[in-house]
Design a protein around this motif. Structure first.
Motif, mmCIF file in Angstrom:
data_model
loop_
_atom_site.group_PDB
_atom_site.id
_atom_site.type_symbol
_atom_site.label_atom_id
_atom_site.label_comp_id
_atom_site.label_asym_id
_atom_site.label_seq_id
_atom_site.Cartn_x
_atom_site.Cartn_y
_atom_site.Cartn_z
ATOM 1 N N ILE A 96 -6.584 12.843 -1.564
ATOM 2 C CA ILE A 96 -7.693 10.932 -1.360
ATOM 3 C C ILE A 96 -6.986 10.310 -1.899
ATOM 4 O O ILE A 96 -7.368 8.585 -0.625
ATOM 5 N N HIS A 97 -6.422 9.653 -2.338
ATOM 6 C CA HIS A 97 -5.730 8.267 -2.984
ATOM 7 C C HIS A 97 -4.717 7.743 -1.592
ATOM 8 O O HIS A 97 -4.537 6.478 -1.224
ATOM 9 N N THR A 98 -3.490 8.784 -1.093
ATOM 10 C CA THR A 98 -2.887 8.152 -0.413
ATOM 11 C C THR A 98 -3.552 7.923 0.205
ATOM 12 O O THR A 98 -3.109 7.141 1.545
ATOM 13 N N ARG B 272 -4.071 13.324 -16.791
ATOM 14 C CA ARG B 272 -5.325 12.464 -17.202
ATOM 15 C C ARG B 272 -5.836 11.332 -16.548
ATOM 16 O O ARG B 272 -4.419 10.094 -16.128
ATOM 17 N N HIS B 273 -7.099 11.248 -15.118
ATOM 18 C CA HIS B 273 -6.575 10.184 -14.251
ATOM 19 C C HIS B 273 -7.868 9.228 -15.543
ATOM 20 O O HIS B 273 -8.412 9.627 -16.494
ATOM 21 N N PRO B 274 -7.503 7.716 -15.185
ATOM 22 C CA PRO B 274 -8.717 7.187 -16.454
ATOM 23 C C PRO B 274 -9.687 7.092 -15.746
ATOM 24 O O PRO B 274 -10.503 6.656 -17.097
ATOM 25 N N HIS B 275 -10.453 7.523 -14.533
ATOM 26 C CA HIS B 275 -11.594 7.396 -14.508
ATOM 27 C C HIS B 275 -12.180 8.843 -14.332
ATOM 28 O O HIS B 275 -13.439 9.093 -14.665
ATOM 29 N N HIS C 179 0.755 -1.201 0.043
ATOM 30 C CA HIS C 179 -0.398 0.064 0.298
ATOM 31 C C HIS C 179 1.114 1.171 -0.032
ATOM 32 O O HIS C 179 0.523 2.340 -1.044
ATOM 33 N N LEU C 180 1.900 0.917 1.099
ATOM 34 C CA LEU C 180 2.727 1.836 0.891
ATOM 35 C C LEU C 180 3.967 2.832 -0.196
ATOM 36 O O LEU C 180 3.340 3.612 -1.358
ATOM 37 N N ASP C 181 4.322 1.559 -1.157
ATOM 38 C CA ASP C 181 4.543 1.324 -2.341
ATOM 39 C C ASP C 181 3.554 1.636 -3.580
ATOM 40 O O ASP C 181 3.711 2.909 -4.359
ATOM 41 N N HIS C 182 2.610 1.683 -3.599
ATOM 42 C CA HIS C 182 1.351 1.715 -4.228
ATOM 43 C C HIS C 182 1.240 3.804 -4.560
ATOM 44 O O HIS C 182 0.951 4.203 -5.348
ATOM 45 N N SER C 183 1.500 3.337 -3.327
ATOM 46 C CA SER C 183 0.352 5.133 -3.348
ATOM 47 C C SER C 183 1.903 6.568 -3.538
ATOM 48 O O SER C 183 1.543 7.071 -4.586
ATOM 49 N N LEU C 184 2.991 5.543 -3.010
ATOM 50 C CA LEU C 184 4.039 6.453 -3.342
ATOM 51 C C LEU C 184 4.201 6.403 -4.883
ATOM 52 O O LEU C 184 4.799 7.299 -5.896
ATOM 53 N N LYS C 185 3.960 5.909 -5.177
ATOM 54 C CA LYS C 185 3.704 4.883 -7.537
ATOM 55 C C LYS C 185 3.136 6.435 -8.039
ATOM 56 O O LYS C 185 4.091 7.033 -8.648
ATOM 57 N N VAL C 186 1.977 6.301 -7.379
ATOM 58 C CA VAL C 186 0.787 7.199 -7.359
ATOM 59 C C VAL C 186 1.008 8.273 -8.119
ATOM 60 O O VAL C 186 1.317 8.918 -8.658
ATOM 61 N N ILE D 265 -12.319 7.255 -0.909
ATOM 62 C CA ILE D 265 -12.799 6.657 -2.472
ATOM 63 C C ILE D 265 -12.993 5.383 -1.746
ATOM 64 O O ILE D 265 -12.349 4.447 -1.140
ATOM 65 N N PRO D 266 -14.316 4.800 -1.928
ATOM 66 C CA PRO D 266 -14.354 3.319 -1.804
ATOM 67 C C PRO D 266 -13.985 2.339 -1.656
ATOM 68 O O PRO D 266 -12.749 2.196 -3.066
ATOM 69 N N ARG D 267 -13.514 1.000 -1.000
ATOM 70 C CA ARG D 267 -13.066 0.158 -0.646
ATOM 71 C C ARG D 267 -12.866 -1.071 -1.700
ATOM 72 O O ARG D 267 -14.190 -1.140 -2.003
ATOM 73 N N GLY D 268 -12.081 -1.433 -2.485
ATOM 74 C CA GLY D 268 -12.679 -2.363 -3.457
ATOM 75 C C GLY D 268 -13.276 -2.046 -5.060
ATOM 76 O O GLY D 268 -13.307 -2.856 -5.287
ATOM 77 N N LYS D 269 -13.204 -1.001 -5.190
ATOM 78 C CA LYS D 269 -14.195 0.175 -5.966
ATOM 79 C C LYS D 269 -13.587 0.094 -7.383
ATOM 80 O O LYS D 269 -13.861 0.275 -8.711
ATOM 81 N N ALA D 270 -12.092 0.103 -7.632
ATOM 82 C CA ALA D 270 -11.694 0.655 -8.781
ATOM 83 C C ALA D 270 -10.078 -0.202 -8.888
ATOM 84 O O ALA D 270 -9.638 -0.614 -7.925
ATOM 85 N N LYS D 271 -9.927 -0.883 -10.001
ATOM 86 C CA LYS D 271 -8.444 -1.435 -10.456
ATOM 87 C C LYS D 271 -7.204 -1.007 -10.771
ATOM 88 O O LYS D 271 -7.775 0.685 -11.559
ATOM 89 N N ALA D 272 -5.992 -0.126 -9.804
ATOM 90 C CA ALA D 272 -4.617 0.508 -10.043
ATOM 91 C C ALA D 272 -4.737 0.044 -11.608
ATOM 92 O O ALA D 272 -4.203 -1.236 -12.290
ATOM 93 N N PRO D 273 -3.835 1.034 -12.638
ATOM 94 C CA PRO D 273 -3.462 0.637 -13.811
ATOM 95 C C PRO D 273 -1.893 0.009 -13.711
ATOM 96 O O PRO D 273 -1.777 0.014 -12.575
ATOM 97 N N LYS D 274 -1.497 -0.884 -14.428
ATOM 98 C CA LYS D 274 -0.611 -1.449 -14.211
ATOM 99 C C LYS D 274 0.949 -1.000 -13.810
ATOM 100 O O LYS D 274 2.033 -1.674 -13.341
#
Length: 151
Positions: free
Chosen positions: A136-138, A118-121, A32-39, A72-81
Motif C-alpha cells: 500500500i505504501h509503495t 512497529r509502525h509509528p501510527h 519517491h522511489l528512494d523513500h519507498s525503497l528505504k521503507v 493512504i490519503p495524500r499529505g496526511k502523514a509525515k515520514a520518520p527521518k
C-alpha cells in the motif's frame, strides 16, 4: 504478491527519477522511489530482527481502515527521518536499494507469521499485515511518481 509488482514498477520508473512537477509534489520522482525503497528495506530489517514472542496484536481503527481500503490519503502523514533522504539521490543508489529490497523481501517471506515491525501510527504489524502495508505504501508513492511524470 503485490509488493513484488510494486518493485517492478519502481524499476520501470527509474529512467524518470529526475522528473519534477511542483503542482503534484515538492520532490522529484527519484525521491519517491528512494523513500519507498528505504521503507521496504527498513521494515524488512525490523521484521528480521523481531522476536515472535514479543508480538502482541493491537487494534487501531486507522490501521484497519488503511489495510482494508488499500489507500493512504495524500499529505496526511509525515515520514520518520530514517526513511527520508537529505542527500542527492542518484539512479544507481535507487537501483542498489531495489536489489536489496528484492533480496530482503524474499528472506522476510520465509519468516514466522508473528514476525513483526512497529509502525509509528499503526502499532505492531504481523508479517502478513507488514507486507500488505509495504504494498500500500509503495503504491501510494508510485501513484505520486506517475502523476509527476504524466503532468
Amino acid at each position: 504478491m503485490l509488493i513484488d509488482k510494486s518493485l517492478q514498477e519502481i524499476e520501470k520508473l527509474l529512467p524518470f527519477f529526475k522528473k519534477t512537477n511542483v503542482k503534484v509534489s515538492a520532490v522529484n520522482v527519484g525521491w519517491h522511489l528512494d523513500h519507498s525503497l528505504k521503507v521496504v528495506n527498513n521494515v524488512c530489517l525490523a521484521i528480521k530482527q523481531s522476536k515472535v514472542e514479543n508480538y502482541k496484536s493491537n487494534f487501531s481503527f486507522l490501521k484497519s481502515y488503511i489495510l482494508l481500503i488499500g489507500i493512504i490519503p495524500r499529505g496526511k502523514a509525515k515520514a520518520p527521518k530514517n526513511v527520508i533522504s537529505t542527500a542527492d539521490i542518484f539512479e544507481n543508489d535507487i537501483l542498489e536499494q531495489l536489489i536489496s529490497a528484492r533480496i530482503n523481501l524474499e528472506e522476510v517471506k520465509k519468516m514466522p507469521a508473528k514476525s513483526h515491525f512497529r509502525h509509528p501510527h499503526f502499532g505492531m504489524l504481523c508479517l502478513k499485515k507488514s507486507l500488505r502495508f509495504l504494498a500500500i505504501h509503495t503504491n501510494h508513492h508510485l501513484k505520486i511518481a506517475q502523476d509527476i511524470i504524466k503532468n
